[in-house]
Scaffold this active site. Structure first.
Site, PDB file in Angstrom:
ATOM      1  N   GLY A 137      36.063  25.051 -32.808  1.00 17.89           N
ATOM      2  CA  GLY A 137      35.536  26.087 -31.773  1.00 17.89           C
ATOM      3  C   GLY A 137      34.081  26.357 -31.773  1.00 17.89           C
ATOM      4  O   GLY A 137      33.308  26.114 -32.889  1.00 17.89           O
ATOM      5  N   GLN A 189      25.905  30.001 -30.650  1.00 16.35           N
ATOM      6  CA  GLN A 189      25.564  29.147 -31.641  1.00 16.35           C
ATOM      7  C   GLN A 189      24.596  27.782 -31.339  1.00 16.35           C
ATOM      8  O   GLN A 189      24.337  27.234 -32.190  1.00 16.35           O
ATOM      9  CB  GLN A 189      27.136  28.668 -31.973  1.00 16.35           C
ATOM     10  CG  GLN A 189      27.829  29.726 -32.859  1.00 16.35           C
ATOM     11  CD  GLN A 189      29.115  29.130 -33.356  1.00 16.35           C
ATOM     12  OE1 GLN A 189      30.094  29.086 -32.586  1.00 16.35           O
ATOM     13  NE2 GLN A 189      29.185  28.845 -34.539  1.00 16.35           N
ATOM     14  N   CYS A 229      32.874  27.957 -40.211  1.00 13.77           N
ATOM     15  CA  CYS A 229      31.956  28.152 -38.972  1.00 13.77           C
ATOM     16  C   CYS A 229      30.950  27.082 -38.909  1.00 13.77           C
ATOM     17  O   CYS A 229      30.420  26.883 -40.036  1.00 13.77           O
ATOM     18  CB  CYS A 229      31.588  29.634 -38.839  1.00 13.77           C
ATOM     19  SG  CYS A 229      30.778  29.897 -37.381  1.00 13.77           S
ATOM     20  N   LEU A 230      30.737  26.478 -37.699  1.00 14.23           N
ATOM     21  CA  LEU A 230      29.506  25.629 -37.759  1.00 14.23           C
ATOM     22  C   LEU A 230      28.157  26.115 -37.813  1.00 14.23           C
ATOM     23  O   LEU A 230      27.570  25.408 -38.495  1.00 14.23           O
ATOM     24  CB  LEU A 230      29.576  24.846 -36.341  1.00 14.23           C
ATOM     25  CG  LEU A 230      30.739  23.907 -36.064  1.00 14.23           C
ATOM     26  CD1 LEU A 230      30.831  23.233 -34.870  1.00 14.23           C
ATOM     27  CD2 LEU A 230      30.903  22.709 -37.100  1.00 14.23           C
ATOM     28  N   HIS A 248      37.928  34.625 -33.683  1.00 15.27           N
ATOM     29  CA  HIS A 248      36.876  34.190 -34.265  1.00 15.27           C
ATOM     30  C   HIS A 248      35.718  34.050 -33.208  1.00 15.27           C
ATOM     31  O   HIS A 248      34.634  34.499 -33.377  1.00 15.27           O
ATOM     32  CB  HIS A 248      37.020  32.779 -35.156  1.00 15.27           C
ATOM     33  CG  HIS A 248      35.934  32.149 -35.777  1.00 15.27           C
ATOM     34  ND1 HIS A 248      35.678  32.157 -36.946  1.00 15.27           N
ATOM     35  CD2 HIS A 248      34.641  31.910 -35.186  1.00 15.27           C
ATOM     36  CE1 HIS A 248      34.517  31.592 -37.300  1.00 15.27           C
ATOM     37  NE2 HIS A 248      33.763  31.540 -36.257  1.00 15.27           N
ATOM     38  N   GLU A 249      35.978  33.257 -32.056  1.00 10.94           N
ATOM     39  CA  GLU A 249      34.742  32.779 -31.138  1.00 10.94           C
ATOM     40  C   GLU A 249      34.536  34.045 -30.213  1.00 10.94           C
ATOM     41  O   GLU A 249      33.246  34.177 -29.999  1.00 10.94           O
ATOM     42  CB  GLU A 249      35.338  31.526 -30.136  1.00 10.94           C
ATOM     43  CG  GLU A 249      35.667  30.241 -30.868  1.00 10.94           C
ATOM     44  CD  GLU A 249      34.409  29.666 -32.042  1.00 10.94           C
ATOM     45  OE1 GLU A 249      33.323  30.264 -31.550  1.00 10.94           O
ATOM     46  OE2 GLU A 249      35.132  29.200 -32.885  1.00 10.94           O
ATOM     47  N   HIS A 305      31.976  36.204 -32.008  1.00 14.64           N
ATOM     48  CA  HIS A 305      30.514  35.459 -31.825  1.00 14.64           C
ATOM     49  C   HIS A 305      29.893  36.163 -30.563  1.00 14.64           C
ATOM     50  O   HIS A 305      28.771  36.486 -30.694  1.00 14.64           O
ATOM     51  CB  HIS A 305      30.601  33.846 -31.825  1.00 14.64           C
ATOM     52  CG  HIS A 305      30.655  33.399 -33.081  1.00 14.64           C
ATOM     53  ND1 HIS A 305      29.787  33.463 -33.877  1.00 14.64           N
ATOM     54  CD2 HIS A 305      31.453  32.478 -33.268  1.00 14.64           C
ATOM     55  CE1 HIS A 305      29.920  32.604 -35.030  1.00 14.64           C
ATOM     56  NE2 HIS A 305      31.265  32.051 -34.628  1.00 14.64           N
TER      57      HIS A 305
HETATM   58 NI    NI Z   1      32.060  30.495 -35.808  1.00 20.61          NI
END
Ligand code: NI
Length: 152
Positions: free
Chosen positions: A46, A51, A96-97, A138-139, A142
């Protein structure tokens, strides 16, 4: 389409609140498709727009990896809002990226109901559970400047 640079740990943008998308124009569509391409390129599940440096309430994800040999199932959500959450919780190790070397077990709601718009501007309601519910939580975090390391 293009791969965008992923903002990493320590970048202030990850702590900021993103703004609602008011018009789904070509720029937004391009951003969403770049986000998917960037996510796939980096083997992510995701990604939120912040990000890749854009403070817009857009998330993308694809959790099809849970089934072997499953075709890709990209999802784009514009202005997602979690409307209800189950009392039951699950604990999953998240990554997480933006935090490539960090992993943490996080407790999340097992099921969520999310309202969002698709890229055509259609209003949608999704009842998600398990991994998909975790990814959505999670997303969407953000979008409010919250990362998984902030969660218990
Ligand atoms: Ni993340």
């Amino acid at each position: 389409m293009a791969i965008r640079q992923i903002r990493l740990k320590g970048d202030e943008i990850l702590t900021k609140k993103s703004k609602e998308v008011t018009v789904i124009d070509d720029k937004i569509k391009e951003l969403a498709s770049d986000m998917l391409e960037t996510m796939y390129k980096n083997d992510g599940i995701g990604l939120a727009a912040c990000q890749v440096g854009m403070l817009k309430r857009i998330i993308v994800y694809d959790y099809s990896y849970v089934e072997e040999n499953s075709p890709k199932k990209p999802v784009v959500m514009i202005n997602p809002v979690i409307k209800s959450r189950s009392k039951s919780m699950i604990v999953v190790e998240e990554g997480c990226l933006s935090f490539p070397d960090e992993f943490k077990e996080v407790k999340r709601h097992e099921k969520v109901t999310v309202e969002y718009m698709d890229l055509k501007g259609n209003k949608k309601v999704l009842h998600a559970k398990d991994i998909e519910a975790v990814v959505i939580q999670h997303e969407t975090d953000h979008l409010d400047g919250i990362v998984f390391l902030d969660r218990e």
